[in-house]
Design an enzyme around this catalytic site. Structure first.
Site, PDB file in Angstrom:
ATOM      1  N   ASP A  45       0.540  -0.925   0.180  1.00 45.39           N
ATOM      2  CA  ASP A  45       0.269  -0.290  -0.227  1.00 45.39           C
ATOM      3  C   ASP A  45       1.362   0.944  -0.024  1.00 45.39           C
ATOM      4  OD1 ASP A  45      -2.086  -1.108   0.186  1.00 45.39           O
ATOM      5  OD2 ASP A  45      -2.360  -0.773   2.338  1.00 45.39           O
ATOM      6  N   ASN A 118      -4.564   8.986   1.289  1.00 42.95           N
ATOM      7  CA  ASN A 118      -5.205   8.771   2.156  1.00 42.95           C
ATOM      8  C   ASN A 118      -5.383   9.625   3.499  1.00 42.95           C
ATOM      9  OD1 ASN A 118      -5.044   6.141   1.429  1.00 42.95           O
ATOM     10  ND2 ASN A 118      -3.266   5.574   2.934  1.00 42.95           N
ATOM     11  N   GLU A 119      -4.665  10.572   3.673  1.00 39.49           N
ATOM     12  CA  GLU A 119      -5.038  11.238   5.011  1.00 39.49           C
ATOM     13  C   GLU A 119      -4.405  12.686   5.534  1.00 39.49           C
ATOM     14  OE1 GLU A 119      -1.853   9.151   6.403  1.00 39.49           O
ATOM     15  OE2 GLU A 119      -4.430   7.920   6.501  1.00 39.49           O
ATOM     16  N   ASP A 148      -2.581  14.306  21.038  1.00 38.99           N
ATOM     17  CA  ASP A 148      -1.511  14.190  20.198  1.00 38.99           C
ATOM     18  C   ASP A 148      -1.042  13.829  18.694  1.00 38.99           C
ATOM     19  OD1 ASP A 148      -0.223  13.054  22.949  1.00 38.99           O
ATOM     20  OD2 ASP A 148      -0.401  10.835  21.881  1.00 38.99           O
ATOM     21  N   THR A 159      -9.859   3.362   6.344  1.00 35.07           N
ATOM     22  CA  THR A 159      -9.207   1.586   6.809  1.00 35.07           C
ATOM     23  C   THR A 159      -7.983   1.921   7.372  1.00 35.07           C
ATOM     24  OG1 THR A 159      -8.929   1.034   4.553  1.00 35.07           O
ATOM     25  CG2 THR A 159     -11.351   1.037   5.447  1.00 35.07           C
ATOM     26  N   ASN A 162      -6.715   6.149  10.136  1.00 38.56           N
ATOM     27  CA  ASN A 162      -7.542   6.736  11.158  1.00 38.56           C
ATOM     28  C   ASN A 162      -8.456   5.476  11.361  1.00 38.56           C
ATOM     29  OD1 ASN A 162     -10.307   8.787  10.778  1.00 38.56           O
ATOM     30  ND2 ASN A 162     -11.199   6.727   9.694  1.00 38.56           N
TER      31      ASN A 162
END
EC number: 2.7.1.23
Length: 259
Positions: A45, A118-119, A148, A159, A162
């Site tokens: 990934d 993704n994020e 944090d 998935t 997160n």
């Protein structure tokens, strides 16, 4: 069904991926990624994200990517098989993934703009808790979050980090993003929010000198940021290809039932 004529082959530097690349090198005619109308990516990934970022950097986001897993989890990848690649590409299902655009303003005033598939995450840099102000569509929704860190995840990324931070799984095509705290200290019971993907999210460090934070867009980090603005970037939609029996939307849905 689509026929791809110009194919590029890329692989992660691991021994397994490089061996697979060598086994495919003579089986088909390959072209440079700059000329390809489809990319075959061998790895995990992380390497898939790297490949997608390469296409974004090259302004070739419209080129679809068919990944084969030679990594660990391989959530964004198909099964590795050396044969029947022509048939698999012809029958593959295409899934659109819309990245986030992160604009990070450093404490030095410099502005950095990066995409995230993704994020986008804000993380404390020292042992001290980060203190953040959270805005949605220019409205302060949380005056002070001690934590944090915090992240904004797309459905494709929901998935990944997160989920590990106990954020929600978002179905592909849900037109939502997840806003998820990382080890929230105050308010301790806040578990995050699910927002429409048209929302504009701003995260401001309240004391960046004493409590420095870094911003990370997927794998790229900017340290000592003062504020991060995040929004969906609809102008740079990416395409992932999957075997019909291994479709991304079904995998995301089924993750909700994994114990």
């Amino acid at each position: 069904m689509t026929t791809y004529v110009r194919r590029a082959l890329v692989a992660s530097p691991t021994a397994q991926a490089q061996a697979a690349r060598a086994s495919l090198a003579d089986a088909w005619d390959w072209c440079p990624i700059e000329q390809a109308d489809v990319v075959i990516a061998l790895g995990g990934d992380g390497f898939m994200l790297q490949t997608l970022h390469t296409l974004l950097d090259m302004r070739r986001a419209s080129v679809p990517v068919f990944g084969m897993n030679l990594g660990t989890v391989g959530f964004l990848m198909n099964e590795w098989r050396q044969h029947d690649l022509d048939e698999r590409l012809t029958n593959a299902r295409a899934f659109k993934v819309t990245p986030l655009a992160m604009t990070a303003t450093g404490v030095d005033g410099r502005i950095h703009t990066m995409p995230a598939i993704n994020e986008v995450s804000l993380l404390r840099e020292t042992r001290q808790t980060a203190k953040l102000e959270v805005r949605v569509n220019d409205r302060v929704v949380m005056e002070e979050l001690a934590c944090d860190g915090i992240l904004v995840a797309t459905p494709a990324g929901s998935t990944a980090y997160n989920l590990s931070a106990h954020g929600p799984i978002l179905p592909l095509g849900s037109a939502m993003v997840a806003l998820t705290p990382i080890s929230a200290f105050r308010p301790r019971r806040w578990r995050g929010a699910i927002l429409p993907d048209k929302a504009r999210i701003s995260l401001r460090a309240l004391d960046p000198g004493k409590r420095p934070v870094s911003a990370v867009a997927d794998q790229r980090e900017i340290r000592e940021v003062a504020q991060v603005d995040i929004a969906i970037d609809r102008a740079r939609e990416l395409t992932l290809l999957f075997d019909p029996e291994h479709a991304l939307d079904d995998r995301i849905t089924m993750e909700q039932f994994v114990a």
